[in-house]
Motif scaffolding. Sequence first.
Motif, PDB file in Angstrom:
ATOM      1  N   ALA A   1      41.082  51.614  37.636  1.00  0.00           N
ATOM      2  CA  ALA A   1      39.733  52.145  37.833  1.00  0.00           C
ATOM      3  C   ALA A   1      38.681  51.181  37.268  1.00  0.00           C
ATOM      4  CB  ALA A   1      39.621  53.518  37.181  1.00  0.00           C
TER       5      ALA A   1
ATOM      6  N   GLU B   1      29.971  44.065  41.341  1.00  0.00           N
ATOM      7  CA  GLU B   1      29.883  42.812  42.105  1.00  0.00           C
ATOM      8  C   GLU B   1      29.029  43.017  43.355  1.00  0.00           C
ATOM      9  OE1 GLU B   1      33.909  40.219  41.459  1.00  0.00           O
ATOM     10  OE2 GLU B   1      34.157  42.010  42.662  1.00  0.00           O
ATOM     11  N   ASP B   2      29.278  44.136  44.040  1.00  0.00           N
ATOM     12  CA  ASP B   2      28.542  44.390  45.287  1.00  0.00           C
ATOM     13  C   ASP B   2      27.081  44.709  45.017  1.00  0.00           C
ATOM     14  OD1 ASP B   2      30.689  43.845  46.833  1.00  0.00           O
ATOM     15  OD2 ASP B   2      31.333  45.928  47.058  1.00  0.00           O
TER      16      ASP B   2
ATOM     17  N   THR C   1      40.641  34.977  39.554  1.00  0.00           N
ATOM     18  CA  THR C   1      41.169  35.958  40.498  1.00  0.00           C
ATOM     19  C   THR C   1      40.128  37.029  40.790  1.00  0.00           C
ATOM     20  OG1 THR C   1      43.387  35.595  39.612  1.00  0.00           O
ATOM     21  CG2 THR C   1      43.061  37.593  40.910  1.00  0.00           C
ATOM     22  N   PHE C   2      39.981  37.355  42.068  1.00  0.00           N
ATOM     23  CA  PHE C   2      39.046  38.407  42.487  1.00  0.00           C
ATOM     24  C   PHE C   2      39.777  39.403  43.363  1.00  0.00           C
ATOM     25  CE2 PHE C   2      36.770  34.484  41.782  1.00  0.00           C
ATOM     26  CZ  PHE C   2      35.738  34.882  40.946  1.00  0.00           C
TER      27      PHE C   2
ATOM     28  N   SER D   1      39.459  41.269  31.822  1.00  0.00           N
ATOM     29  CA  SER D   1      40.534  41.566  30.872  1.00  0.00           C
ATOM     30  C   SER D   1      40.072  41.409  29.426  1.00  0.00           C
ATOM     31  CB  SER D   1      41.728  40.637  31.114  1.00  0.00           C
ATOM     32  OG  SER D   1      42.175  40.806  32.428  1.00  0.00           O
TER      33      SER D   1
ATOM     34  N   ASP E   1      25.559  41.407  43.798  1.00  0.00           N
ATOM     35  CA  ASP E   1      25.931  40.222  44.581  1.00  0.00           C
ATOM     36  C   ASP E   1      26.412  39.078  43.681  1.00  0.00           C
ATOM     37  OD1 ASP E   1      26.376  38.887  46.952  1.00  0.00           O
ATOM     38  OD2 ASP E   1      24.381  37.997  47.017  1.00  0.00           O
ATOM     39  N   ILE E   2      27.344  39.408  42.803  1.00  0.00           N
ATOM     40  CA  ILE E   2      27.920  38.410  41.889  1.00  0.00           C
ATOM     41  C   ILE E   2      29.447  38.469  42.008  1.00  0.00           C
ATOM     42  CG2 ILE E   2      26.070  38.354  40.143  1.00  0.00           C
ATOM     43  CD1 ILE E   2      27.667  40.482  38.576  1.00  0.00           C
ATOM     44  N   SER E   3      30.123  37.469  41.461  1.00  0.00           N
ATOM     45  CA  SER E   3      31.595  37.479  41.422  1.00  0.00           C
ATOM     46  C   SER E   3      32.031  37.544  39.966  1.00  0.00           C
ATOM     47  CB  SER E   3      32.144  36.190  42.055  1.00  0.00           C
ATOM     48  OG  SER E   3      31.770  36.116  43.412  1.00  0.00           O
ATOM     49  N   ILE E   4      32.785  38.597  39.622  1.00  0.00           N
ATOM     50  CA  ILE E   4      33.268  38.753  38.243  1.00  0.00           C
ATOM     51  C   ILE E   4      34.788  38.560  38.253  1.00  0.00           C
ATOM     52  CG2 ILE E   4      33.323  40.255  36.205  1.00  0.00           C
ATOM     53  CD1 ILE E   4      31.088  41.936  37.458  1.00  0.00           C
ATOM     54  N   PRO E   5      35.273  37.443  37.732  1.00  0.00           N
ATOM     55  CA  PRO E   5      36.724  37.196  37.779  1.00  0.00           C
ATOM     56  C   PRO E   5      37.514  38.204  36.934  1.00  0.00           C
ATOM     57  CG  PRO E   5      35.537  35.286  36.875  1.00  0.00           C
ATOM     58  CD  PRO E   5      34.542  36.370  37.058  1.00  0.00           C
ATOM     59  N   MET E   6      38.719  38.546  37.404  1.00  0.00           N
ATOM     60  CA  MET E   6      39.559  39.528  36.704  1.00  0.00           C
ATOM     61  C   MET E   6      39.893  39.082  35.290  1.00  0.00           C
ATOM     62  SD  MET E   6      42.180  40.866  39.629  1.00  0.00           S
ATOM     63  CE  MET E   6      43.055  42.012  38.577  1.00  0.00           C
ATOM     64  N   GLU E   7      40.052  37.762  35.106  1.00  0.00           N
ATOM     65  CA  GLU E   7      40.412  37.300  33.764  1.00  0.00           C
ATOM     66  C   GLU E   7      39.264  37.549  32.785  1.00  0.00           C
ATOM     67  OE1 GLU E   7      40.322  35.486  36.477  1.00  0.00           O
ATOM     68  OE2 GLU E   7      39.151  33.653  36.194  1.00  0.00           O
TER      69      GLU E   7
ATOM     70  N   PHE F   1      38.860  47.963  37.313  1.00  0.00           N
ATOM     71  CA  PHE F   1      38.671  46.919  38.321  1.00  0.00           C
ATOM     72  C   PHE F   1      37.873  47.440  39.520  1.00  0.00           C
ATOM     73  CE2 PHE F   1      42.456  44.905  36.222  1.00  0.00           C
ATOM     74  CZ  PHE F   1      41.759  43.807  35.742  1.00  0.00           C
ATOM     75  N   ASP F   2      38.053  48.721  39.855  1.00  0.00           N
ATOM     76  CA  ASP F   2      37.261  49.312  40.950  1.00  0.00           C
ATOM     77  C   ASP F   2      35.782  49.368  40.561  1.00  0.00           C
ATOM     78  OD1 ASP F   2      39.517  49.589  42.445  1.00  0.00           O
ATOM     79  OD2 ASP F   2      39.792  51.727  42.056  1.00  0.00           O
TER      80      ASP F   2
ATOM     81  N   MET G   1      34.273  46.015  41.010  1.00  0.00           N
ATOM     82  CA  MET G   1      33.951  45.681  42.413  1.00  0.00           C
ATOM     83  C   MET G   1      32.601  46.271  42.811  1.00  0.00           C
ATOM     84  SD  MET G   1      37.139  45.480  45.024  1.00  0.00           S
ATOM     85  CE  MET G   1      37.767  47.113  44.839  1.00  0.00           C
ATOM     86  N   GLY G   2      32.325  47.476  42.305  1.00  0.00           N
ATOM     87  CA  GLY G   2      31.034  48.115  42.574  1.00  0.00           C
ATOM     88  C   GLY G   2      29.882  47.304  41.993  1.00  0.00           C
TER      89      GLY G   2
END
Lengths: 84, 409
Positions: A44, A53-54, B152-153, A66, A57-63, A46-47, A50-51
């Motif tokens: 959740a 990011e949208d 990773t994305f 964490s 309008d950015i990219s948030i890396p999973m690392e 990570f979900d 994603m919200g």
Amino acid sequence: MSTSPSRDEIFDKICELLKPYNPQNREILKESGIMSDLEVDSVAVFDLVMGLEDHYDISIPMEMVSDIKTVGELVNAVKELTSE
Amino acid sequence: MSSIFDKYSPLKSRVDMMMKIGRDALGVQFDDIINATRGRIGNREILLAGTNNYLGLTFDEDCVAAAKQAIDNHGTGTTGSRVANGSYAEHVDLEKALADHFGMPSCVVFTTGYQTNLSAISALAGDKDVIFMDADAHACIIDGTRLTGASTFRFRHNSPEDLDKRLSRHGDIQDGHALVVIEGMYSMFGDIAPVDEFVDVTHRHGGYLFIDEAHSYGIFGETGCGIAEEQGVLDQVDFISGTFSKSLASVGGFCASKHPEFEITRKVMRPYMFTASATPSNISAARAAVEKVKTGDHLRKNLKERAQQLHAGLSELGYDLCADPSPVIAARRPNEAVAALEWNWLLENGVYVNLAVPPGTPQSSSLLRISLSAAHTEQDVNKIVETFGAMKNAQGEMMNDMASKLAAE
């Protein structure tokens, strides 16, 4: 150029996106641990990301996610990425 | 006094609740496995409907004979890794058979399916590469990305449009490449990826497409290669991974590639290099099963019919099913406690399904998950539907029972 959002605006947006994952309506503070205090499960989180990011309008890396434990740390990460 | 296990106390509360309701759904012990569709617990015969034994080959005469012969010929264990102790003829032969089946020049076999994605993804993505993975990707894909230095994305589940948006948003990858990771059929809901569209989006952005066909190899496509074959794009997929522990009725995994250069990764995949190789019997059973897959139209036909039968039956009973008919059929339940109670009731009444709960499920859902087998008969599926129907009628009694169990000290 759009203006970068304030920390308060980002905090409010995170609270809004956290709603579906917070059925017991716990109080959300900047110090709140997302998984430890609010008991949001790892998928959740990570979900939620994603919200964000949208919305911004950015990219948030999973690392990066964490390493984020509290709502305040997530605010800081979004602030940094929207200021670039 | 604090303990090193204190961090698990919230989890322990969940397990304790489950144990109050009944058995530990994540630790069932069968006293006997009789055949591909029947097991035994105590004196009760259980209809197995949660084994991922999609083609029902675990007791196939030829697969069993091949495994026995391999033990007679080459012993019970390999006692080490392929890098340190060498490969057996069985390993090499199976790699060649799978590569031929996919029409690809390279294939590496692994000891488990989990280890397969851990190995391949960690080797393919370097520090400067970027991984884009489906939001519902299996744990072994997530863990594989964690072994890399790559950013990773996640993109929204089964959405090539969302992948396109995120690849565009990310922009050029300096000195690296995009690796897009999806699955063919997803294990929890049984829903299927639009692989053809993912091929298009990925390659338009100059990326490489990796598909985990663990749950779809053997079941879909004219020769059983999986969803990519079914959708006519097998020759355009860069990497296909899979497992031996589902349709291939054994234990192990594989990754095949249309790039002959994939072979070099044998020298860098830590989970491949530092683990004992698969036993001759496991490899030989899978090798025999590959031939069954290639000629398995009759198995796939029965499996498809049973899936349609079960889907129609459960829909008619009013169950909220997560996807269109496929060999995995999951019924969404209102919460974990109800799902656990029903799971116990089904087992008590002779039907074994899987209890699936968050975070192992998409959308924080609690599921009763059924996986069908080509070995299931029309009567078997009737029995599953009847038992789910009887469970529906027993709801009042079950809820009272749960309340008293939860109230008990």
